[in-house]
Each structure stands twice: as C-alpha cells, then as structure tokens.
Design an enzyme around this catalytic site. Sequence first.
Site, PDB file in Angstrom:
ATOM      1  N   ARG A   1      -1.522   7.540  -0.181  1.00 32.46           N
ATOM      2  CA  ARG A   1      -1.940   6.186   0.202  1.00 32.46           C
ATOM      3  C   ARG A   1      -2.248   6.083   1.691  1.00 32.46           C
ATOM      4  O   ARG A   1      -1.627   5.304   2.414  1.00 32.46           O
ATOM      5  CB  ARG A   1      -0.905   5.138  -0.221  1.00 32.46           C
ATOM      6  CG  ARG A   1      -0.611   5.146  -1.706  1.00 32.46           C
ATOM      7  CD  ARG A   1       0.342   4.034  -2.113  1.00 32.46           C
ATOM      8  NE  ARG A   1       0.707   4.165  -3.532  1.00 32.46           N
ATOM      9  CZ  ARG A   1       1.556   3.383  -4.181  1.00 32.46           C
ATOM     10  NH1 ARG A   1       2.145   2.390  -3.536  1.00 32.46           N
ATOM     11  NH2 ARG A   1       1.827   3.583  -5.448  1.00 32.46           N
ATOM     12  N   SER A   2      -3.258   6.829   2.109  1.00 30.02           N
ATOM     13  CA  SER A   2      -3.635   6.770   3.524  1.00 30.02           C
ATOM     14  C   SER A   2      -5.115   6.419   3.717  1.00 30.02           C
ATOM     15  O   SER A   2      -5.822   7.089   4.468  1.00 30.02           O
ATOM     16  CB  SER A   2      -3.327   8.118   4.187  1.00 30.02           C
ATOM     17  OG  SER A   2      -1.961   8.397   4.175  1.00 30.02           O
TER      18      SER A   2
END
Length: 444
Positions: free
Chosen positions: A244-245
């Site tokens: 989740r970047s």
Amino acid sequence: MSPIRRSPAWYALLACLLCLALPVSAAADRVPAFPGAQGWAAHTPGGRGGQILRVTTLAADGPGSLRAAVETRGPRVVVFEVGGVIDLGMKELRISEPYLTIAGQTAPHPGITIIKGGLTIAAHDVVVRHLRIRPGDGHRPKGSGDIDAITTLRGARNVIVDHCSLTWATDEGLSASSTRFLGEDESQWMRNASHDITFSNNIIAEGLAHATHPKGEHSKGTLVHDHVSRILIVGNLYAHNYERSPLFKGGARGQVVNNLIYNPGQRAIHYNLIAEEWIGHPYSRGEMVLRGNVLRAGISTEPLALFMVGGSGDVDVHAEDNLAVDRLGRPVIEATGRYTTAPVRINEPAAAPALPFGVRLLPSAQVQDAVIETVGATPWDRDPVDRRIVADVIEGRGTIIDSQDEVGGYPQYAPTRKPFVEADWNLGTMEPRSGTYPRGEPLR
C-alpha cells in the site's frame, strides 16, 4: 449594422471589474493555503483569518493542549510555544470542527512528536503541517487494536497533510477513507467519500507488520478507500511498508506523482476493487495517474512490480516515466509496466491527464534527491528517527519491523519552550517572514 468591436484592454477592464464584484470568500478561494500548496485542495483557507490558539503544554488534554485547540469551534490556527513529545495514551485525536490549520513548524526544537495515538480528520478545510506522529504498539498484546497515524474520514474535503513524519502505525500511516456506498448512486458515493485531498512531502515509514492489528500482518503505507476522488499523493517517501504505497480501492481516482518508494514488501503501488465488497452495486471506474515515481528494492522486498492491479471492474491508468530498480540498481520492469492476473480491465487514456494545481513534474532521475532533501516534518532539523530512516534509504539499509522497540523505541525529548511571536510569521500562510525556519537550540 456591424457588431461593436471591443479592444483587448476593454475586456481586461471588464474582467477586473467582475473580479472586484466577487464575494470576498470567492476571492480568498484563489489564494493557496501556503506557498507550494498543490492539488485540488491547494486553495483551502484552513483556519486562515481565525483565532490564534497557542499550545502551551505537552499534556494530552486540558487547557493549553493540542486537543483543546483542535476541539475549539470556528476558524483557528494552532501554533506551539512548546516542543517535545505528546503522549496520547493510545487514544485518538479527532478533528471534527472545520477551518483549521495546525502549524507544527512554529514549535521550538525538537518540534512536536505525537506518540501512542493517531490523528483523525473528520471535517473539511483542514491543513496539517510539520508534525511527527508515531503511534507504535503501545506495548499492548497482539490483536488488541489498530491505529492510523493520520486518516481522513468520509466527507472530509479540502484537506492537506504536508511535511509530516508518520511512522510505526498499526494500520495505515496515512489514509483517505469513505463508507463506500453512502448515497443512492456513484455521484453521491464519491461526494460523501473523502475528496479534494493532498498528501505531500511526508515520510510514511515502518508500518508495524506483526503487531496489534486484529487481522495480523499490517505494515501498510496509504489506503485510498473506495470512491475517494481528486486525491494527490506527491513528493512523499514510503519506506519499509509491506504494501500500500499507495493502494487505491474500487472507483478511487487520483494522481501519484514523484514519490520515492523504498524497501516495500510484496507490493508497492496497486489498485484493487474487491467484488465481495460490492455485491448488489455496479462497479465504479477507477482512475490512477502514475508519473515520475521511483521504487528501490531493499532487504525486505519480494519480487514485485512498481504497479499491480487486482480485483474486478475497470480502471483508467496513465503511467509515465516511472522507475523501479532492484538492490543493485538494475531496472526490474519497464517504465510503464503493470501486472495483473485478475479480470479487471485496464484502460489507457490517449493523452496524459492534466497535472493538478501547483505540481511541477520532475523526471524520475531527479526524484530521489528531491524527496530526500525536502521530506518529513522538519527537514531543516530532523529528529533522530527521521535521520535514521533517511540515512537507511540512502544507504540501502533497514527492514520491515514488528515493533518500534526494534529501532530504539519511543522518543524521549526534553520539553522546550519559546514564545510564539506573531510579527515573525505571515499569519495568512504560516510561513516565517525571514524566509527560513529556525535551526538549533531554542530559548528554554
């Protein structure tokens, strides 16, 4: 009868008169929140023009506390006459009242560090700058609860989180949320989700993997929830987050520009509409614009792509000048590469979407140096945690962690004091009139 011909000067004068006739609020809307503000939220007034509230104690609540200032009603600008650590005792600090600016840059050295808690933004027109928020596990048992460092809730809009340092979250480091289907149709779902959001120049690092989250592993950078729209994620450093970047969920729409992603685990940037969560609802189309981002593999990095797609539905993707390299600096995917084994349909727009307001796109070759120089709560005077993270990124060190105790534990900084002098600051933008932020030791 021939039409009346007007000169360009006549039209310019008419435009000027119309501007003068606009309401003051409309004119104010065209002023950026601060120099360099970017994105669809760039022109929020925050608390501009409201009362100046001084934080005079590092206590978690009570008179003179940050919580008391945040909970005050009406437009307000929060400044700090103390520096040090605010321990929230594993409690949330919630912003429910709109028109707020939190000016962490006004705090004396070592700045403001919030531990054992997170900041929730449940209001519109909010500017949060120059804070460090380090929730950590609070030495609680595994599975006992989760905390975002900063999150926006449904309906939050015109929000800027800029130059903050967000580490050791047990949920996401920095997120924009929604309730997915609040309303009768897609337009209402999007309007009721967080929208017009800017996350800029932040450190989002060391999400705790196997800590207190009830679901188990949860080292996450940024979740952009279903139907969140007009979000800009620009110039941030993502380091040591398993995934989740960021992650965009179903129907989310925004731009991810000039971010540096170091040592992700199994995923970096990704999109995923989860069909099970959409039963009974038509799929919304997502949109992701990915320009000039850089991924560098680290010790914890598994085989991955810069951008991965999962789930169902349709997503529009424009990918341009993104760079991903392994630990030896070798390119691992093509510049516009993306991988999917899911039924989701990827559409590629014929032309690049326009950049949001204020964004000056850097080529990927310049992104690492630019991000390292400017990122985090106090880049002019980084605390030991930020210095370590930045140094590890530069040197290719560091791993995904399970507890803040693996990297030195919660900071313990001696409290400092320094009066806030209004004459030293531009109160409209909360920038120092000297043009530079102070360095070194403050008055005590």
